[in-house]
Write an enzyme that holds these catalytic residues in place. Sequence first.
Site, PDB file in Angstrom:
ATOM      1  N   THR A  63       0.876  -1.191   0.000  1.00 49.86           N
ATOM      2  CA  THR A  63       0.000   0.000   0.000  1.00 49.86           C
ATOM      3  C   THR A  63       0.909   1.236   0.000  1.00 49.86           C
ATOM      4  OG1 THR A  63      -0.246  -0.186   2.409  1.00 49.86           O
ATOM      5  CG2 THR A  63      -2.053  -1.032   1.053  1.00 49.86           C
TER       6      THR A  63
ATOM      7  N   LYS B  33       3.803  -6.925   4.078  1.00 46.29           N
ATOM      8  CA  LYS B  33       3.609  -5.496   3.787  1.00 46.29           C
ATOM      9  C   LYS B  33       3.155  -4.823   5.083  1.00 46.29           C
ATOM     10  CE  LYS B  33       0.367  -3.389   3.127  1.00 46.29           C
ATOM     11  NZ  LYS B  33      -0.583  -2.599   4.013  1.00 46.29           N
TER      12      LYS B  33
ATOM     13  N   THR C  12      -2.183  -1.812   8.498  1.00 42.03           N
ATOM     14  CA  THR C  12      -2.482  -3.183   8.123  1.00 42.03           C
ATOM     15  C   THR C  12      -1.176  -3.897   7.828  1.00 42.03           C
ATOM     16  OG1 THR C  12      -4.674  -2.821   7.253  1.00 42.03           O
ATOM     17  CG2 THR C  12      -3.481  -4.681   6.365  1.00 42.03           C
TER      18      THR C  12
ATOM     19  N   ASN D 195       0.456  10.821   6.373  1.00 34.62           N
ATOM     20  CA  ASN D 195      -0.835  10.476   6.953  1.00 34.62           C
ATOM     21  C   ASN D 195      -1.850  11.594   6.884  1.00 34.62           C
ATOM     22  OD1 ASN D 195      -0.845   7.642   7.876  1.00 34.62           O
ATOM     23  ND2 ASN D 195       1.085   8.338   8.781  1.00 34.62           N
TER      24      ASN D 195
END
Lengths: 405, 405
Positions: free
Chosen positions: B153, B179, B190, B400
Amino acid sequence: MAVGPDTLPELKPVDGFRIGIASAGIKKPGRRDVVLMEVCDGATVAGVFTKNAFCAAPVTLSKQYLASSATRYLLVNTGNANAGTGEQGMADAIRCCDAVAQLVGVEREAVLPFSTGVIGEPLPVDKIVAVLDDAKTDLNESNWLNAAHGIMTTDTRAKAACEQFVYQGQTVTLTGISKGAGMIMPNMATMLGYVATDARVAQPLLQQWLSQAADRSFNRITIDGDTSTNDSCILVATGRSGVSVEAENTELADLFLAALNRIMLNLAQAIVRDGEGATKFVEVRVEQAASVEEALQVAYTIAHSPLVKTALYASDPNWGRILACVGRAGLENLDLNALEIYLNDVCIVEKGGRAASYTEEQGQAVMDGEEILIHVVLKRGAVRESVWTTDLSTEYVHINADYRS
Amino acid sequence: MAVGPDTLPELKPVDGFRIGIASAGIKKPGRRDVVLMEVCDGATVAGVFTKNAFCAAPVTLSKQYLASSATRYLLVNTGNANAGTGEQGMADAIRCCDAVAQLVGVEREAVLPFSTGVIGEPLPVDKIVAVLDDAKTDLNESNWLNAAHGIMTTDTRAKAACEQFVYQGQTVTLTGISKGAGMIMPNMATMLGYVATDARVAQPLLQQWLSQAADRSFNRITIDGDTSTNDSCILVATGRSGVSVEAENTELADLFLAALNRIMLNLAQAIVRDGEGATKFVEVRVEQAASVEEALQVAYTIAHSPLVKTALYASDPNWGRILACVGRAGLENLDLNALEIYLNDVCIVEKGGRAASYTEEQGQAVMDGEEILIHVVLKRGAVRESVWTTDLSTEYVHINADYRS
């Protein structure tokens, strides 16, 4: 970079409480960095302090002295926290108290020391002692605003508040100041608060009320009661108004407690509004919880999430990040389908997913504001708790990466 | 902005495990974002999953299917996490499994779904289903590196590892990919991991060993077992090498477990090294603790402190911030004078304050490196635990704050 208007109310003097300021040049030449506060004879004094096991020398000493003697002076220096300084730190704090005691003619234990600033550096005692006479000469009852400036570290604004109420024709005053900053995880910032009132309150009751008020204000901007090395909040009751608050659950006690809770919350929220790099002032309110513990668990999980805080900084209504926080807060048997989450009045989550009525435009409108309410309705009970926090900005990182340089 | 060299070992194929990649254009056109993995008949499969109460639909389904049926296919999409999507999310995940099942001729429950990416947005099922045939056509045993790219991602690097050992003349291979990203509080990122081996291991033992290995790797880069909505790690044993690991405490089991622990730690640490905005790779090691719990309490308090993390970013040996973390970690009867803190081999704290031998130059030399060990010796017992983390940079906030835009 602080949130909300930079205005202070008129800070009414409190009869029996005098303040003097001086410049010791601890960190910056010319900076007013030493504040001496004088408490009249016969006053009562209460305090709450950090629970950090590595509490600073002045905290250890203030707790001891407060428990053993009638407090007459509070000595605050900024620029150096005298924390993590071992035995030398304790000796240094005692030297400061001794110097005040000799100057004003009281016993050493009548002087409570407070320090804030860089931790791990030796306290420049000589610099502080050299200006105590200046501070004494400056003592007067109208020095609150100067004191608010004198205790600042990375604060960008002075923080002060004032409350008055009238009881049977007599006016009671509460005036106070605070300092803070470093709000992403506030338990690492030093928070100081000093409130004085001209009411008369017996010491045990004053201590109980201060502890309760701190739990609903200063301790709602920290995590789990964890605090920094130097956090302290002092409440002084001089008794000079002639109004004596003698018991709980009376009309007078209700008036006094309402004023005390307001001023404490005001001083605590001012610290959040001036959080390092803050661009948003955020209340996280958890309602219909089964207990205070679970309400705070959810509230702090949201309030400390860097992903939520960066989304707040970006004014991004990223409801998925808030929802994930509630999910990982550790509540047993959480019914995902029952709970609701709101941004101000906009329902963003219901039935385990995005609310049917929600539009990105509604969320964006809330997030574009400077003051935001994140409101979680758990539907598990009747308890409601709030904590207050800020966003996480690039400015925060700059400030804390550069603090010592 | 990742720490350490961007090199991967040769990724040996695992006999009985094939991988196919396709481009569904879920988030970006042309991006290879769908990975199909085929497990040979007779293999065993184990899994560990997020403990987040708001776990994503694919996690709920994978746990169910893994418990009820022999797994034959793993389907991973990136770009959309199918989390916080309510009943529709569950229906969407089932549709994906059905489509694979029909294409390859297995029952629906033989297909485990995995999703990672933005949470709260509907899964674009049609896009995924449309490329399943491409992925099937692409199935082969040499596709590990492509798969490592296909599950990324915000990762800036592919993450993969390979281990081999020889037992009685036979070679056993373990190959895996992972990942992650978002490492300031990794429980919100995640993390996905897929490891395959050609050893034969009965399912209950495989599950036990995966859980143990995950506890010492993936769960040492998260807090308190809290995890994100989608975290999953799958271990497949095809048995095709002919080497059967049948019991604990044998020479073979020791060899296998050592290799399994190495590959899992390697994959987990690669996630930290590529943490969002990371410029440092930091091990926080707590030694001579009385229990695992207190060791981890201290380690995570340090590893999650924004003040420590910004000091790491600034390469500032601010030992006071580390010391303050140990103090607020909540340990009962902590003897401040007994404990020691080191940066790599440099003693920075002893006897409750800065170490007598410490110089700023020594601390600076350690902090200037990219890989840093913060080492706390509690002197309370014999337990040692490590967690791995990164610094907190302005780049983290940028990433972010901008993630959805």
